[in-house]
Write an enzyme that holds these catalytic residues in place. Structure first.
Site, PDB file in Angstrom:
ATOM      1  N   TYR A 175       0.840  -1.212   0.000  1.00  0.00           N
ATOM      2  CA  TYR A 175       0.000   0.000   0.000  1.00  0.00           C
ATOM      3  C   TYR A 175       0.872   1.258   0.000  1.00  0.00           C
ATOM      4  CZ  TYR A 175      -4.402   2.483   0.471  1.00  0.00           C
ATOM      5  OH  TYR A 175      -5.489   3.290   0.228  1.00  0.00           O
TER       6      TYR A 175
ATOM      7  N   LYS B  18      -3.638   8.365   3.288  1.00  0.00           N
ATOM      8  CA  LYS B  18      -4.973   8.074   3.836  1.00  0.00           C
ATOM      9  C   LYS B  18      -5.034   8.439   5.323  1.00  0.00           C
ATOM     10  CE  LYS B  18      -7.101   6.253   0.198  1.00  0.00           C
ATOM     11  NZ  LYS B  18      -8.095   7.036  -0.553  1.00  0.00           N
TER      12      LYS B  18
HETATM   13  P1  NAD Z   1     -11.540   3.960  -9.437  1.00  0.00           P
HETATM   14  O1  NAD Z   1     -10.327   3.855 -10.311  1.00  0.00           O
HETATM   15  O2  NAD Z   1     -12.802   3.444  -9.960  1.00  0.00           O
HETATM   16  O3  NAD Z   1     -11.745   5.455  -8.940  1.00  0.00           O
HETATM   17  C1  NAD Z   1     -10.673   6.336  -8.720  1.00  0.00           C
HETATM   18  C2  NAD Z   1     -11.127   7.672  -9.256  1.00  0.00           C
HETATM   19  O4  NAD Z   1     -10.166   8.691  -8.955  1.00  0.00           O
HETATM   20  C3  NAD Z   1     -11.306   7.664 -10.784  1.00  0.00           C
HETATM   21  O5  NAD Z   1     -12.623   8.036 -11.110  1.00  0.00           O
HETATM   22  C4  NAD Z   1     -10.323   8.729 -11.245  1.00  0.00           C
HETATM   23  O6  NAD Z   1     -10.782   9.470 -12.360  1.00  0.00           O
HETATM   24  C5  NAD Z   1     -10.276   9.612  -9.998  1.00  0.00           C
HETATM   25  N1  NAD Z   1      -9.157  10.546 -10.024  1.00  0.00           N
HETATM   26  C6  NAD Z   1      -7.828  10.277 -10.049  1.00  0.00           C
HETATM   27  N2  NAD Z   1      -7.133  11.430 -10.145  1.00  0.00           N
HETATM   28  C7  NAD Z   1      -8.040  12.436 -10.173  1.00  0.00           C
HETATM   29  C8  NAD Z   1      -7.954  13.849 -10.291  1.00  0.00           C
HETATM   30  N3  NAD Z   1      -6.785  14.480 -10.418  1.00  0.00           N
HETATM   31  N4  NAD Z   1      -9.101  14.572 -10.294  1.00  0.00           N
HETATM   32  C9  NAD Z   1     -10.309  13.968 -10.190  1.00  0.00           C
HETATM   33  N5  NAD Z   1     -10.460  12.637 -10.105  1.00  0.00           N
HETATM   34  C10 NAD Z   1      -9.328  11.882 -10.094  1.00  0.00           C
HETATM   35  O7  NAD Z   1     -11.108   3.196  -8.073  1.00  0.00           O
HETATM   36  P2  NAD Z   1     -11.836   3.092  -6.649  1.00  0.00           P
HETATM   37  O8  NAD Z   1     -11.223   1.901  -6.002  1.00  0.00           O
HETATM   38  O9  NAD Z   1     -13.306   3.168  -6.805  1.00  0.00           O
HETATM   39  O10 NAD Z   1     -11.281   4.364  -5.873  1.00  0.00           O
HETATM   40  C11 NAD Z   1     -12.107   5.275  -5.204  1.00  0.00           C
HETATM   41  C12 NAD Z   1     -11.549   5.572  -3.824  1.00  0.00           C
HETATM   42  O11 NAD Z   1     -11.668   4.410  -2.997  1.00  0.00           O
HETATM   43  C13 NAD Z   1     -10.078   5.968  -3.763  1.00  0.00           C
HETATM   44  O12 NAD Z   1      -9.914   7.007  -2.821  1.00  0.00           O
HETATM   45  C14 NAD Z   1      -9.409   4.705  -3.251  1.00  0.00           C
HETATM   46  O13 NAD Z   1      -8.186   4.967  -2.576  1.00  0.00           O
HETATM   47  C15 NAD Z   1     -10.467   4.240  -2.280  1.00  0.00           C
HETATM   48  N6  NAD Z   1     -10.394   2.850  -1.830  1.00  0.00           N
HETATM   49  C16 NAD Z   1     -10.350   1.834  -2.730  1.00  0.00           C
HETATM   50  C17 NAD Z   1     -10.301   0.532  -2.271  1.00  0.00           C
HETATM   51  C18 NAD Z   1     -10.217  -0.615  -3.241  1.00  0.00           C
HETATM   52  O14 NAD Z   1      -9.841  -1.714  -2.817  1.00  0.00           O
HETATM   53  N7  NAD Z   1     -10.567  -0.434  -4.507  1.00  0.00           N
HETATM   54  C19 NAD Z   1     -10.305   0.247  -0.892  1.00  0.00           C
HETATM   55  C20 NAD Z   1     -10.363   1.305   0.002  1.00  0.00           C
HETATM   56  C21 NAD Z   1     -10.399   2.606  -0.474  1.00  0.00           C
END
Ligand code: NAD
Length: 253
Positions: free
Chosen positions: A154, A161
């Site tokens: 990570y 985070k």
């Molecule tokens: P995802 O790739 O579907 O979404 C990530 C989003 O971030 C995308 O829509 C992308 O366009 C956007 N993004 C990146 N840079 C950007 C910028 N400069 N301006 C605007 N938007 C921007 O993936 P996800 O897993 O749905 O991620 C969403 C959130 O969930 C993130 O914060 C991620 O850290 C968090 N998260 C994910 C997981 C997992 O296992 N997938 C677990 C815990 C937390």
């Protein structure tokens, strides 16, 4: 979980697997009207059809690292709705070299970029949302357990985070008097595009499945149900939390 009459902004839909999309579907099903953003012209063809499926009256570009784009989204919300009831910040980014390296080796530029896109953008959203929430509201972001424990691979997103979760607590305290509630959702690992940027993500998924009490992985719908509850008036007495939605992943050593 009734969201009828509420207006919500969803930032972070990249495709139908995005956590933001899972949440947006539930927000809409519960009656909320949504504004949905897409990153840029390359992302638009994937996001626009999903936003149209959600019957979003506001669909706009928003790259938080492009000056003015976030402000333009809020200006449109002010002009069209005159208020906002909740927002979901579900975005994160770190340059690949820094994401894949040790925290010890993270570049200053990579750290600043990761913090700006993944953490300070939520602070900016709160700042812009505050005047649109004169009768209260709810601000949601998405974090991960790697903020508090060292989770293999990570890397720099752990400290980022951690800063995001701390920002949630401070902003919840600051905005409480205006009845604006602030939370971080902390889902277990989900197979999304952002997740595919983390080294050995499939192993992380399998470790999570093996570790959870019921050997379960969570879905984006599970996250959406929690998000909709928190955005609803039923959650009026909750604020400042990191809300785990991880099938119990965080309780075990
Ligand atoms: P995802 O790739 O579907 O979404 C990530 C989003 O971030 C995308 O829509 C992308 O366009 C956007 N993004 C990146 N840079 C950007 C910028 N400069 N301006 C605007 N938007 C921007 O993936 P996800 O897993 O749905 O991620 C969403 C959130 O969930 C993130 O914060 C991620 O850290 C968090 N998260 C994910 C997981 C997992 O296992 N997938 C677990 C815990 C937390």
């Amino acid at each position: 979980m009734d969201l009828h009459g509420k207006k919500g902004l969803v930032v972070g839909v990249a495709n139908a697997q995005s956590i933001a999309y899972g949440c947006a579907e539930i927000f809409r099903a519960r009656g909320a009207e949504l504004a949905v953003t897409y990153l840029n012209a390359k992302a638009e063809p994937y996001v626009r059809p999903l936003a149209e499926k959600l019957e979003a009256p506001i669909i706009m570009p928003c790259d938080v690292s492009v000056p003015g784009e976030l402000e333009a989204v809020f200006a449109r919300i002010q002009a069209e709705w005159g208020k906002l009831d909740f927002l979901l910040h579900a975005i994160a980014y770190a340059p690949k070299a820094d994401l894949h390296g040790r925290v010890v080796d993270c570049s200053q530029e990579g750290f600043n970029t990761a913090m700006d896109v993944s953490c300070h953008s939520f602070i900016r959203m709160a700042h812009l949302a505050e005047p649109l929430m004169p009768h209260g509201g709810c601000l949601l972001t998405v974090t991960f357990y790697g903020s508090e424990k060292v989770v293999a691979d990570y890397n720099i997103m752990g400290p980022v985070k951690a800063a995001l979760e701390s920002s949630v607590r401070y902003m919840a305290a600051e905005l409480g008097p205006q009845k604006i509630r602030v939370h971080a959702l902390s889902p277990g690992p989900l197979k999304t595009r952002a997740a595919s940027g983390i080294d050995h993500f499939d192993e992380l998924l399998e470790r999570a499945r093996a570790r959870t009490p019921e050997h379960l992985l969570v879905s984006i719908e599970d996250v959406g149900n929690l998000a909709a509850f928190l955005a609803s008036d039923a959650a009026a007495s909750l604020t400042g939390n990191v809300e785990y939605i991880d099938a119990g992943y965080h309780i075990l050593d």
